[in-house]
Scaffold this motif. Structure first.
Motif, mmCIF file in Angstrom:
data_model
loop_
_atom_site.group_PDB
_atom_site.id
_atom_site.type_symbol
_atom_site.label_atom_id
_atom_site.label_comp_id
_atom_site.label_asym_id
_atom_site.label_seq_id
_atom_site.Cartn_x
_atom_site.Cartn_y
_atom_site.Cartn_z
ATOM 1 N N LYS A 194 0.854 -1.190 0.000
ATOM 2 C CA LYS A 194 0.000 0.000 0.000
ATOM 3 C C LYS A 194 0.891 1.242 0.000
ATOM 4 O O LYS A 194 1.784 1.373 0.841
ATOM 5 N N ILE A 195 0.644 2.113 -0.951
ATOM 6 C CA ILE A 195 1.320 3.410 -1.019
ATOM 7 C C ILE A 195 0.313 4.455 -0.559
ATOM 8 O O ILE A 195 -0.761 4.585 -1.147
ATOM 9 N N CYS A 196 0.647 5.199 0.478
ATOM 10 C CA CYS A 196 -0.335 6.097 1.090
ATOM 11 C C CYS A 196 0.056 7.566 0.905
ATOM 12 O O CYS A 196 1.222 7.906 0.684
ATOM 13 N N GLY A 197 -0.969 8.426 0.994
ATOM 14 C CA GLY A 197 -0.739 9.868 0.964
ATOM 15 C C GLY A 197 -0.628 10.457 -0.417
ATOM 16 O O GLY A 197 0.052 11.469 -0.625
ATOM 17 N N LEU A 198 -1.333 9.861 -1.391
ATOM 18 C CA LEU A 198 -1.268 10.370 -2.769
ATOM 19 C C LEU A 198 -2.126 11.625 -2.920
ATOM 20 O O LEU A 198 -3.213 11.727 -2.353
ATOM 21 N N ARG A 199 -1.606 12.549 -3.763
ATOM 22 C CA ARG A 199 -2.323 13.814 -3.974
ATOM 23 C C ARG A 199 -2.342 14.275 -5.423
ATOM 24 O O ARG A 199 -2.934 15.299 -5.725
ATOM 25 N N ASP A 200 -1.678 13.524 -6.327
ATOM 26 C CA ASP A 200 -1.618 14.024 -7.706
ATOM 27 C C ASP A 200 -1.814 12.893 -8.705
ATOM 28 O O ASP A 200 -1.465 11.739 -8.459
ATOM 29 N N THR A 201 -2.388 13.258 -9.834
ATOM 30 C CA THR A 201 -2.739 12.298 -10.873
ATOM 31 C C THR A 201 -1.517 11.648 -11.496
ATOM 32 O O THR A 201 -1.503 10.427 -11.720
ATOM 33 N N ALA A 202 -0.478 12.417 -11.774
ATOM 34 C CA ALA A 202 0.678 11.892 -12.496
ATOM 35 C C ALA A 202 1.352 10.765 -11.723
ATOM 36 O O ALA A 202 1.766 9.755 -12.313
ATOM 37 N N THR A 203 1.475 10.904 -10.416
ATOM 38 C CA THR A 203 2.112 9.856 -9.620
ATOM 39 C C THR A 203 1.275 8.588 -9.629
ATOM 40 O O THR A 203 1.807 7.478 -9.726
ATOM 41 N N ILE A 204 -0.032 8.740 -9.549
ATOM 42 C CA ILE A 204 -0.909 7.569 -9.602
ATOM 43 C C ILE A 204 -0.786 6.881 -10.952
ATOM 44 O O ILE A 204 -0.641 5.648 -11.034
ATOM 45 N N GLN A 205 -0.808 7.628 -12.017
ATOM 46 C CA GLN A 205 -0.694 7.035 -13.352
ATOM 47 C C GLN A 205 0.617 6.275 -13.514
ATOM 48 O O GLN A 205 0.667 5.233 -14.192
ATOM 49 N N ALA A 206 1.681 6.769 -12.877
ATOM 50 C CA ALA A 206 2.995 6.130 -12.997
ATOM 51 C C ALA A 206 3.059 4.787 -12.278
ATOM 52 O O ALA A 206 4.010 4.024 -12.486
#
Length: 220
Positions: free
Chosen positions: A5-17
């Motif tokens: 689990k990767i936590c604390g996401l706030r931006d689309t580009a990082t999720i897409q990567a």
């Protein structure tokens, strides 16, 4: 397979990567935090999560992190942000956890802080806290007291928490990063690991560290 689990996401580009990485859950902070997101932004980010597949082809799940929320707060958030998992970090009771599962149809994870006392070799009260929640939640997560500290707790306590979990999934968080997660797994084999600050550089998510962390969990 150990879940990541990767936590604390706030931006689309990082999720897409993260598409195609051996990652299974992506977490969003609704509790007060520098990583906190509003439900509207979370909804946009969850829409991106729905497009992703883990390396094994499975869908990634969206996890919302809360501390002592009310049912009304959860209802308002979930009406906007369609979470798969509600992760509870406060003093939520077993009855509350069960009510969340029944009312919203999400999975529920209960988090327990591991203090120095709870990690002591002769302490049984810390791990015993899990017993009342068995059957009311879908997984347990143990973290360094205070949460989000970037510090590990005394890992020798993990075996006692695994025993107390009685076969339910147990995730470990607290001070993990690409350079120490392999040691954790080789010694204690938790069902899952959860990381946030350990895959950041200067307070922002670092895509290279995320990839390294996920791949080292799987021994790649």
């Amino acid at each position: 397979m150990t879940r990541v689990k990767i936590c604390g996401l706030r931006d689309t580009a990082t999720i897409q990567a993260m598409d195609g990485l051996p990652v299974h859950e992506i977490g969003f902070m609704f509790a007060k935090s520098r990583r906190q997101v509003a439900p509207a932004l979370a909804a946009e980010l969850i829409a991106e999560v729905r497009k992703l597949r883990s390396r094994d082809g499975s869908a990634m799940r969206a996890v919302g992190v809360f501390v002592n929320p009310t049912m009304d707060e959860l209802r308002e958030t979930l009406q906007t942000a369609p979470l798969d998992v509600v992760q509870l970090h406060g003093e939520e009771s077993p009855a509350f956890c069960e009510d969340v599962r029944r009312t919203f149809g999400t999975a529920v994870w209960k988090v327990f802080s591991v203090t120095e006392d709870h990690a002591a070799a002769d302490d049984s009260d810390g791990p015993a806290r899990l017993e009342a929640y068995r059957g009311c939640v879908d997984a347990f997560l143990i973290d360094t007291a205070g949460g989000g500290t970037g510090r590990t707790f005394a890992w020798h306590a993990i075996d006692r928490y695994k025993s107390a979990a009685a076969g339910m999934p147990l995730y470990v968080a607290g001070g993990l990063h690409p350079d120490n997660v392999a040691e954790l797994l080789s010694r204690y084999s938790p069902d899952g690991v959860d990381v946030s600050s350990g895959v950041e550089t200067d307070g922002a998510k670092d895509r290279t560290k995320i990839r390294l962390f996920a791949e080292r969990v799987q021994g790649l």
